[in-house]
Enzyme design. Structure first.
Site, short mmCIF file in Angstrom:
data_model
loop_
_atom_site.label_atom_id
_atom_site.label_comp_id
_atom_site.label_asym_id
_atom_site.label_seq_id
_atom_site.Cartn_x
_atom_site.Cartn_y
_atom_site.Cartn_z
N HIS A 1 -1.56 -5.13 -10.39
CA HIS A 1 -2.10 -3.93 -11.06
C HIS A 1 -2.30 -4.20 -12.55
O HIS A 1 -1.45 -4.80 -13.20
CB HIS A 1 -1.15 -2.75 -10.88
CG HIS A 1 -1.19 -2.17 -9.50
ND1 HIS A 1 -2.08 -1.18 -9.14
CD2 HIS A 1 -0.51 -2.49 -8.36
CE1 HIS A 1 -1.91 -0.89 -7.86
NE2 HIS A 1 -0.98 -1.67 -7.36
N CYS B 1 -4.22 6.04 -5.20
CA CYS B 1 -3.65 4.70 -4.99
C CYS B 1 -2.15 4.83 -5.26
O CYS B 1 -1.76 5.08 -6.41
CB CYS B 1 -4.30 3.70 -5.95
SG CYS B 1 -3.64 2.02 -5.78
N ASN C 1 0.31 4.66 -0.56
CA ASN C 1 -0.10 5.80 0.27
C ASN C 1 -0.04 5.40 1.75
O ASN C 1 0.29 6.22 2.61
CB ASN C 1 -1.52 6.24 -0.07
CG ASN C 1 -1.58 6.92 -1.44
OD1 ASN C 1 -0.73 7.72 -1.78
ND2 ASN C 1 -2.58 6.56 -2.23
N ASN D 1 1.63 -5.92 -5.07
CA ASN D 1 0.20 -6.20 -5.23
C ASN D 1 -0.11 -6.06 -6.72
O ASN D 1 0.61 -5.44 -7.47
CB ASN D 1 -0.66 -5.26 -4.37
CG ASN D 1 -0.43 -3.79 -4.71
OD1 ASN D 1 0.52 -3.42 -5.38
ND2 ASN D 1 -1.34 -2.94 -4.26
N THR E 1 0.43 2.55 -4.98
CA THR E 1 1.00 1.50 -5.84
C THR E 1 0.43 1.61 -7.25
O THR E 1 1.09 1.25 -8.22
CB THR E 1 0.71 0.10 -5.27
OG1 THR E 1 -0.69 -0.03 -5.00
CG2 THR E 1 1.53 -0.17 -4.01
N GLY E 2 -0.81 2.16 -7.35
CA GLY E 2 -1.39 2.36 -8.69
C GLY E 2 -0.63 3.41 -9.48
O GLY E 2 -0.42 3.26 -10.69
N GLU F 1 -9.77 0.08 -6.91
CA GLU F 1 -8.93 -0.81 -6.11
C GLU F 1 -9.61 -2.14 -5.78
O GLU F 1 -10.81 -2.18 -5.46
CB GLU F 1 -8.55 -0.13 -4.78
CG GLU F 1 -7.51 0.96 -4.91
CD GLU F 1 -6.86 1.30 -3.59
OE1 GLU F 1 -6.77 0.41 -2.72
OE2 GLU F 1 -6.47 2.47 -3.40
N CYS G 1 0.87 -1.19 0.00
CA CYS G 1 0.00 0.00 0.00
C CYS G 1 0.90 1.23 0.00
O CYS G 1 1.50 1.55 1.03
CB CYS G 1 -0.91 -0.02 1.22
SG CYS G 1 -2.09 1.35 1.24
N1 LIG Z 1 -6.32 -2.33 -2.76
C1 LIG Z 1 -4.92 -2.70 -2.81
C2 LIG Z 1 -4.18 -2.33 -1.49
C3 LIG Z 1 -4.12 -0.81 -1.25
C4 LIG Z 1 -3.33 -0.10 -2.30
C5 LIG Z 1 -3.47 1.42 -2.33
N2 LIG Z 1 -4.33 2.01 -1.35
C6 LIG Z 1 -2.10 2.10 -2.35
O1 LIG Z 1 -1.96 3.24 -1.87
O2 LIG Z 1 -1.16 1.48 -2.92
C7 LIG Z 1 -4.79 -4.23 -3.05
O3 LIG Z 1 -5.72 -4.95 -2.70
O4 LIG Z 1 -3.74 -4.65 -3.55
#
Ligand SMILES: N[C@H](CCC[C@H](N)C(=O)O)C(=O)O
Length: 275
Positions: A162, A220, A78, A160, A222-223, A211, A76
């Site tokens: 993407h 997001c 953020n 995670n 990581t996004g 997400e 995550c």
């Molecule tokens: N929903 C994401 C985790 C939170 C990622 C996001 N809030 C960030 O800031 O990277 C997942 O299930 O992989």
């Protein structure tokens, strides 16, 4: 058993941070997390973040990540900035020096550079589909059938999963329909976070993310990393990319394969609470 927490956000992606440094490991059930994340009848958050003793001796602390629906995640972006700011406020980590923190998908390196600004070495983006995971042979992009629509995506893991979709206008209503359907596409066996990218230039992207486990969010981390990495891999972006999300801007720096990807952005405290 009451839960004391700190409400925080990273450009509008909001979190409940819990201090489990003394009593790690009593993860609430997915159902309880989902109740707590409810915007009307709960506290309201996109993710729950725990701060726990490190399992990896090379790291200062471990942080756990659970989405609004109670499902866990490996990273995550953020959120780790908020964890770093939380530890900084506690005086538990030094400022202006790199500090290794352990996430469920492995270590990252944070640096609290000033009031509420944090830079994170997020590690190297992983394009191997088996490690996203994505059930397709490795390609630069993948064309998926989404209920009869053909959609071309880039795929990358930041710890995670993407999927990154380039569109002419991220405010197009088609994006609202595609996000939830792509997140559960069977080609992604663990589900996927779906970023819709409007390229304004080689150093400037607009991004909206649907997400996994939390739905549309204001930002997001990581996004933003994934969008910049896929754009760079496709020759559409340079080494420094400013990514504008609905909640604000993140700066992403990546010099390409074999190199770590850096993310810089804010972290904010909102309130303390107990539930
Ligand atoms: N929903 C994401 C985790 C939170 C990622 C996001 N809030 C960030 O800031 O990277 C997942 O299930 O992989």
């Amino acid at each position: 058993m009451p839960i004391r927490f700190t409400k925080m956000h990273g450009i509008g992606n909001d979190f409940v941070v819990v201090d489990w440094r003394e009593d790690a490991g009593h993860v609430p059930s997915a159902a309880r997390i989902a109740r707590l994340s409810h915007r009307r009848t709960g506290i309201g958050f996109d993710q729950l973040l725990s701060i726990e003793p490190a399992r990896d001796p090379s790291c200062a602390f471990y942080y756990g990540i659970w989405n609004a629906d109670g499902t866990p995640s490996g990273q995550c972006g953020n959120g780790v900035r908020c964890v770093a700011a939380w530890l900084d406020r506690e005086g538990a980590i030094p400022r202006h020096v790199p500090v290794r923190l352990e996430s469920p998908s492995g270590p990252v390196v944070v640096q609290v550079t000033g009031e509420g600004m944090v830079t994170v070495d997020m590690g190297e983006p992983v394009f191997d589909p088996a490690r996203v995971p994505l059930d397709r042979p490795a390609q630069a992009t993948y064309t998926l059938d989404v209920d009869g629509d053909e959609v071309t995506v880039g795929a990358v893991s930041m710890g995670n999963p993407h999927a990154v979709v380039f569109v002419d206008d991220i405010d197009d209503p088609r994006v609202d329909r595609l996000g939830p359907r792509l997140t559960v596409h069977p080609a992604f066996p663990a589900g996927v976070n779906v970023g819709f990218v409007q390229r304004l230039g080689p150093d400037h992207l607009r991004l909206r993310v649907h997400e996994r486990g939390s739905g549309w969010t204001q930002a997001c981390g990581t996004g933003a990393c994934a969008a910049a990495a896929v754009a760079h891999a496709l020759g559409l972006a340079g080494a420094r990319v400013n990514v504008d999300l609905p909640g604000g801007r993140l700066a992403i720096d990546w010099n390409g394969p074999g190199q770590p990807l850096w993310m810089t952005g804010p972290a904010a405290f909102v309130f303390e609470g107990e539930v």
